[in-house]
Write a protein that holds these residues in place. Structure first.
Motif, PDB file in Angstrom:
ATOM      1  N   ARG A 176       6.031   8.103  13.848  1.00  0.00           N
ATOM      2  CA  ARG A 176       7.071   7.483  14.670  1.00  0.00           C
ATOM      3  C   ARG A 176       7.905   8.541  15.398  1.00  0.00           C
ATOM      4  N   GLY A 177       8.056   9.709  14.762  1.00  0.00           N
ATOM      5  CA  GLY A 177       8.965  10.709  15.330  1.00  0.00           C
ATOM      6  C   GLY A 177       8.311  11.783  16.155  1.00  0.00           C
ATOM      7  N   SER A 178       6.976  11.841  16.196  1.00  0.00           N
ATOM      8  CA  SER A 178       6.310  12.962  16.859  1.00  0.00           C
ATOM      9  C   SER A 178       5.165  12.498  17.740  1.00  0.00           C
ATOM     10  N   ALA A 179       5.299  12.717  19.031  1.00  0.00           N
ATOM     11  CA  ALA A 179       4.223  12.386  19.965  1.00  0.00           C
ATOM     12  C   ALA A 179       2.993  13.241  19.683  1.00  0.00           C
ATOM     13  N   ALA A 180       3.208  14.497  19.289  1.00  0.00           N
ATOM     14  CA  ALA A 180       2.082  15.374  18.987  1.00  0.00           C
ATOM     15  C   ALA A 180       1.306  14.865  17.770  1.00  0.00           C
ATOM     16  N   SER A 190       0.832  -1.205   0.000  1.00  0.00           N
ATOM     17  CA  SER A 190       0.000   0.000   0.000  1.00  0.00           C
ATOM     18  C   SER A 190       0.865   1.254   0.000  1.00  0.00           C
ATOM     19  N   HIS A 191       0.373   2.284  -0.657  1.00  0.00           N
ATOM     20  CA  HIS A 191       1.031   3.589  -0.584  1.00  0.00           C
ATOM     21  C   HIS A 191       0.710   4.308   0.729  1.00  0.00           C
ATOM     22  N   ALA A 192      -0.162   3.691   1.527  1.00  0.00           N
ATOM     23  CA  ALA A 192      -0.529   4.233   2.852  1.00  0.00           C
ATOM     24  C   ALA A 192      -0.937   5.702   2.761  1.00  0.00           C
ATOM     25  N   PRO A 193      -1.998   6.014   1.996  1.00  0.00           N
ATOM     26  CA  PRO A 193      -2.358   7.415   1.782  1.00  0.00           C
ATOM     27  C   PRO A 193      -2.892   8.117   3.020  1.00  0.00           C
ATOM     28  N   HIS A 194      -3.249   7.363   4.053  1.00  0.00           N
ATOM     29  CA  HIS A 194      -3.882   7.979   5.220  1.00  0.00           C
ATOM     30  C   HIS A 194      -2.971   8.050   6.440  1.00  0.00           C
ATOM     31  N   ILE A 195      -1.700   7.748   6.252  1.00  0.00           N
ATOM     32  CA  ILE A 195      -0.805   7.753   7.407  1.00  0.00           C
ATOM     33  C   ILE A 195       0.613   8.111   6.951  1.00  0.00           C
ATOM     34  N   ASP A 196       1.267   8.907   7.763  1.00  0.00           N
ATOM     35  CA  ASP A 196       2.673   9.250   7.524  1.00  0.00           C
ATOM     36  C   ASP A 196       3.489   8.526   8.587  1.00  0.00           C
ATOM     37  N   THR A 205       5.931  -0.584  11.489  1.00  0.00           N
ATOM     38  CA  THR A 205       4.522  -0.675  11.875  1.00  0.00           C
ATOM     39  C   THR A 205       4.383  -1.268  13.270  1.00  0.00           C
ATOM     40  N   ILE A 206       5.194  -2.274  13.577  1.00  0.00           N
ATOM     41  CA  ILE A 206       5.179  -2.843  14.929  1.00  0.00           C
ATOM     42  C   ILE A 206       5.557  -1.775  15.954  1.00  0.00           C
ATOM     43  N   ARG A 207       6.589  -1.005  15.656  1.00  0.00           N
ATOM     44  CA  ARG A 207       7.017   0.050  16.585  1.00  0.00           C
ATOM     45  C   ARG A 207       5.924   1.112  16.749  1.00  0.00           C
ATOM     46  N   LEU A 208       5.269   1.472  15.641  1.00  0.00           N
ATOM     47  CA  LEU A 208       4.192   2.456  15.733  1.00  0.00           C
ATOM     48  C   LEU A 208       3.021   1.901  16.527  1.00  0.00           C
TER      49      LEU A 208
END
Length: 319
Positions: A49-53, A38-44, A93-96
């Motif tokens: 992974r890098g931003s809690a906000a 998937s190109h994962a259009p709905h998630i960065d 994805t596991i880390r996220l």
């Protein structure tokens, strides 16, 4: 049971519009594609992974609409012999999932090369010629088991407790015996994502698969498939024509009810309940002839009609 859908079903919509449409459809949750094929259009993925906000904003988008995140989906081939990105997507994805408090990942077993040095995956689907079986055993012992042992060691550290492997053509665990063999070796963190559409085109019986899998079923993709009999008669189910040309194919993915009727889907849901499954029915719309919103509307309506909602029971009278 609860109804949701795979986010790529509305891949042309923005993230907010996709969630608003989920509300309009009346579903309870969304399964979010994060990478792989998937190109994962709905998630960065890197941003989250890098931003809690960014993660907080992502979760709030679901919570404010009364929606659940069903799971993260990273369907692809993490064991591709040269394309490392698909494995990297699984690990990220596991880390996220750990960052978001999500415990289930939808993915696939993977399919490696057939021998050391090959550059392409090798899908063994026949017992003859015999070298195919040699390759299949080599794949399991030299690639799948070592890879998944490392993944299963890592996953609990991130709070992930379940991998729902889709029994999909072109994967090592494409059918029930292979999925159960992998689960036997690796343990109950490996479960089945039962998508009847793939069993249909490969010639299997999804209801028989329910009985064989039992409590190994940890996820269900609701997707239908149907046959173009004139084409099927000359090409067999081993169709490799373009997916974008349904009229020229032996089989195609269809909206629920267009390949198998309401009675079949009622029996499917009831049999799931019989083996103890009371989880998500996650619609994966891949019908190229119906508008995705129309396809989802029809699929949601069918599942509402056929799925058991309340757990029944009876009291046995003492004699």
């Amino acid at each position: 049971m609860k109804i949701g859908f795979v986010s790529d079903s509305l891949g042309t919509l923005s993230f907010d519009d996709m969630l608003d449409q989920a509300v309009a459809l009346g579903v309870s949750g969304v399964e979010v594609n994060t990478g792989g094929w998937s190109h994962a259009p709905h998630i960065d993925l890197p941003l989250l992974r890098g931003s809690a906000a960014a993660r907080q904003s992502f979760m709030q988008a679901f919570e404010s609409r009364g929606l659940e995140i069903i799971s993260l989906n990273v369907n692809g081939n993490p064991l591709h012999p040269v394309d490392c990105k698909q494995s990297e997507d699984l690990h990220e994805t596991i880390r996220l999932a750990g960052d978001l408090g999500i415990t289930k990942i939808c993915t696939m077993s993977g399919l490696p090369e057939g021998r050391e040095g090959d550059l392409l995956p090798n899908w063994v689907v026949s017992s003859w010629p015999p070298e195919g079986q040699v390759a299949k055993e080599w794949q399991l012992k030299e690639r799948l088991i070592p890879y998944w042992e490392k993944v299963l060691e890592m996953a609990p550290q991130c709070g992930v407790t379940q991998f729902a492997l889709e029994m999909h053509g072109g994967q090592w665990a494409y059918n029930v015996p292979n999925l159960l063999r992998l689960r036997e070796v690796l343990g109950p963190m490996i479960g089945a994502n039962l998508d009847p559409s793939h069993m249909f085109w490969m010639g299997g019986d999804p209801i028989a698969a329910i009985d064989a899998l039992g409590d190994a079923i940890c996820h269900v993709h609701a997707k239908d498939a149907g046959f173009n009999e004139a084409r099927h008669g000359v090409t067999t189910s081993l169709e490799n024509g373009p997916l974008g040309l349904p009229s020229d194919r032996a089989w195609s993915f269809l909206t629920l009810g267009y390949g198998h009727d309401t009675l079949w889907w009622r029996q499917f849901c009831y049999r799931l309940r019989m083996v103890g499954y009371d989880g998500w029915l996650s619609i994966e719309h891949e019908d190229l002839l119906l508008d995705p919103i129309e396809g989802l509307e029809k699929s949601v309506a069918l599942l509402r009609e056929v799925m058991p909602v309340r757990i029944g029971g009876f009291t046995q009278l003492e004699i």
